[in-house]
Write a protein that holds these residues in place. Structure first.
Motif, mmCIF file in Angstrom:
data_model
loop_
_atom_site.group_PDB
_atom_site.id
_atom_site.type_symbol
_atom_site.label_atom_id
_atom_site.label_comp_id
_atom_site.label_asym_id
_atom_site.label_seq_id
_atom_site.Cartn_x
_atom_site.Cartn_y
_atom_site.Cartn_z
ATOM 1 N N ASN A 89 0.818 -1.201 0.000
ATOM 2 C CA ASN A 89 0.000 0.000 0.000
ATOM 3 C C ASN A 89 0.857 1.258 0.000
ATOM 4 O OD1 ASN A 89 -2.233 1.601 0.039
ATOM 5 N ND2 ASN A 89 -2.847 1.089 2.118
ATOM 6 N N CYS A 90 0.446 2.224 -0.804
ATOM 7 C CA CYS A 90 1.229 3.444 -0.962
ATOM 8 C C CYS A 90 0.340 4.683 -0.817
ATOM 9 C CB CYS A 90 1.884 3.413 -2.339
ATOM 10 S SG CYS A 90 3.159 4.628 -2.624
ATOM 11 N N GLY A 91 -0.909 4.478 -0.471
ATOM 12 C CA GLY A 91 -1.824 5.620 -0.390
ATOM 13 C C GLY A 91 -2.713 5.535 0.827
ATOM 14 N N TYR A 92 -3.852 6.156 0.709
ATOM 15 C CA TYR A 92 -4.847 6.178 1.776
ATOM 16 C C TYR A 92 -6.192 5.830 1.159
ATOM 17 C CZ TYR A 92 -5.230 10.775 -0.376
ATOM 18 O OH TYR A 92 -5.345 11.789 -1.296
ATOM 19 N N PRO A 93 -7.162 5.390 1.970
ATOM 20 C CA PRO A 93 -8.468 5.020 1.404
ATOM 21 C C PRO A 93 -9.069 6.168 0.598
ATOM 22 C CG PRO A 93 -8.323 4.328 3.688
ATOM 23 C CD PRO A 93 -7.109 5.168 3.408
ATOM 24 N N GLY A 94 -9.498 5.872 -0.612
ATOM 25 C CA GLY A 94 -10.148 6.864 -1.466
ATOM 26 C C GLY A 94 -9.191 7.745 -2.252
ATOM 27 N N ILE A 95 -7.892 7.474 -2.219
ATOM 28 C CA ILE A 95 -6.940 8.301 -2.969
ATOM 29 C C ILE A 95 -7.263 8.241 -4.459
ATOM 30 C CG2 ILE A 95 -5.227 6.454 -3.260
ATOM 31 C CD1 ILE A 95 -3.028 8.604 -2.855
ATOM 32 N N SER A 96 -7.112 9.368 -5.140
ATOM 33 C CA SER A 96 -7.372 9.400 -6.580
ATOM 34 C C SER A 96 -6.149 8.873 -7.325
ATOM 35 C CB SER A 96 -7.668 10.835 -7.032
ATOM 36 O OG SER A 96 -6.488 11.618 -6.947
ATOM 37 N N ALA A 97 -6.380 8.463 -8.568
ATOM 38 C CA ALA A 97 -5.271 7.979 -9.389
ATOM 39 C C ALA A 97 -4.225 9.073 -9.554
ATOM 40 C CB ALA A 97 -5.789 7.520 -10.748
ATOM 41 N N ALA A 98 -4.673 10.318 -9.759
ATOM 42 C CA ALA A 98 -3.732 11.431 -9.957
ATOM 43 C C ALA A 98 -2.894 11.668 -8.706
ATOM 44 C CB ALA A 98 -4.491 12.693 -10.342
ATOM 45 N N ALA A 99 -3.523 11.659 -7.532
ATOM 46 C CA ALA A 99 -2.785 11.881 -6.286
ATOM 47 C C ALA A 99 -1.814 10.740 -6.023
ATOM 48 C CB ALA A 99 -3.755 12.043 -5.118
ATOM 49 N N CYS A 136 3.660 6.661 -6.905
ATOM 50 C CA CYS A 136 3.151 5.301 -6.757
ATOM 51 C C CYS A 136 2.395 4.867 -8.007
ATOM 52 C CB CYS A 136 2.231 5.236 -5.540
ATOM 53 S SG CYS A 136 3.073 5.762 -4.024
ATOM 54 N N CYS A 137 2.005 3.602 -8.034
ATOM 55 C CA CYS A 137 1.242 3.012 -9.136
ATOM 56 C C CYS A 137 -0.222 2.955 -8.742
ATOM 57 C CB CYS A 137 1.731 1.596 -9.418
ATOM 58 S SG CYS A 137 3.476 1.492 -9.811
ATOM 59 N N PHE A 138 -1.122 3.045 -9.721
ATOM 60 C CA PHE A 138 -2.558 2.976 -9.451
ATOM 61 C C PHE A 138 -3.202 1.998 -10.411
ATOM 62 C CE2 PHE A 138 -6.997 4.153 -9.561
ATOM 63 C CZ PHE A 138 -7.274 4.435 -8.230
ATOM 64 N N MET A 161 -7.540 -5.546 -2.903
ATOM 65 C CA MET A 161 -6.084 -5.369 -2.937
ATOM 66 C C MET A 161 -5.798 -3.872 -3.033
ATOM 67 S SD MET A 161 -4.453 -8.257 -2.889
ATOM 68 C CE MET A 161 -5.463 -9.547 -2.220
ATOM 69 N N PRO A 162 -4.626 -3.430 -2.571
ATOM 70 C CA PRO A 162 -4.319 -1.994 -2.683
ATOM 71 C C PRO A 162 -4.395 -1.520 -4.133
ATOM 72 C CG PRO A 162 -2.704 -3.093 -1.284
ATOM 73 C CD PRO A 162 -3.545 -4.161 -1.914
ATOM 74 N N TRP A 163 -5.060 -0.385 -4.330
ATOM 75 C CA TRP A 163 -5.155 0.209 -5.664
ATOM 76 C C TRP A 163 -3.990 1.160 -5.902
ATOM 77 C CZ3 TRP A 163 -11.054 1.661 -6.258
ATOM 78 C CH2 TRP A 163 -11.801 0.479 -6.277
ATOM 79 N N CYS A 164 -3.527 1.783 -4.845
ATOM 80 C CA CYS A 164 -2.366 2.667 -4.920
ATOM 81 C C CYS A 164 -1.234 1.909 -4.221
ATOM 82 C CB CYS A 164 -2.668 3.993 -4.228
ATOM 83 S SG CYS A 164 -1.297 5.161 -4.302
ATOM 84 N N PHE A 165 -0.209 1.546 -4.982
ATOM 85 C CA PHE A 165 0.821 0.676 -4.426
ATOM 86 C C PHE A 165 2.207 1.086 -4.895
ATOM 87 C CE2 PHE A 165 -1.129 -1.091 -8.183
ATOM 88 C CZ PHE A 165 -0.061 -1.500 -8.977
ATOM 89 N N ALA A 166 3.200 0.641 -4.132
ATOM 90 C CA ALA A 166 4.598 0.975 -4.423
ATOM 91 C C ALA A 166 5.058 0.260 -5.684
ATOM 92 C CB ALA A 166 5.472 0.581 -3.241
#
Length: 99
Positions: A14-24, A30-32, A39-44
């Motif tokens: 995981n590389c983000g927070y719940p609800g993070i946008s693809a752009a953020a 990170c990857c989206f 599974m994490p959508w925003c990841f290292a």
């Protein structure tokens, strides 16, 4: 790079927070990918692969030693050694290139 984001879903860190946008997510380096629920959508991304090369151009050498250093001592420092040509460092740092 796109290939660094080809991480199997179960190996995603995981590389983000719940609800993070693809752009953020991408702005944070990170990857989206939202295609796998649970599974994490925003990841290292995978770490970049690099290889060390001894520069061929004698004038591109960055000194890693001192006058009279031996090849063995230079290599112990993790550097390249070439006792030619005169007037440039014979013990010098590697150049790092991404693969």
């Amino acid at each position: 790079a796109r290939c660094q984001c080809k991480v199997p879903p179960r190996e995603r860190r995981n590389c983000g927070y719940p609800g993070i946008s693809a752009a953020a997510c991408r702005k944070a380096g990170c990857c989206f990918n939202a295609s796998v629920p649970g599974m994490p959508w925003c990841f290292a991304p995978k770490p970049k692969k690099v290889k060390k090369l001894c520069p061929n151009d004698p004038h591109a050498r960055r000194n890693c030693g001192y006058p009279g250093i031996t090849a063995q001592e230079c290599e112990r420092r993790g550097c390249c050694f070439r006792a030619h040509p005169a007037g440039v460092p014979w013990c010098f740092y590697h150049r790092v290139m991404e693969e």
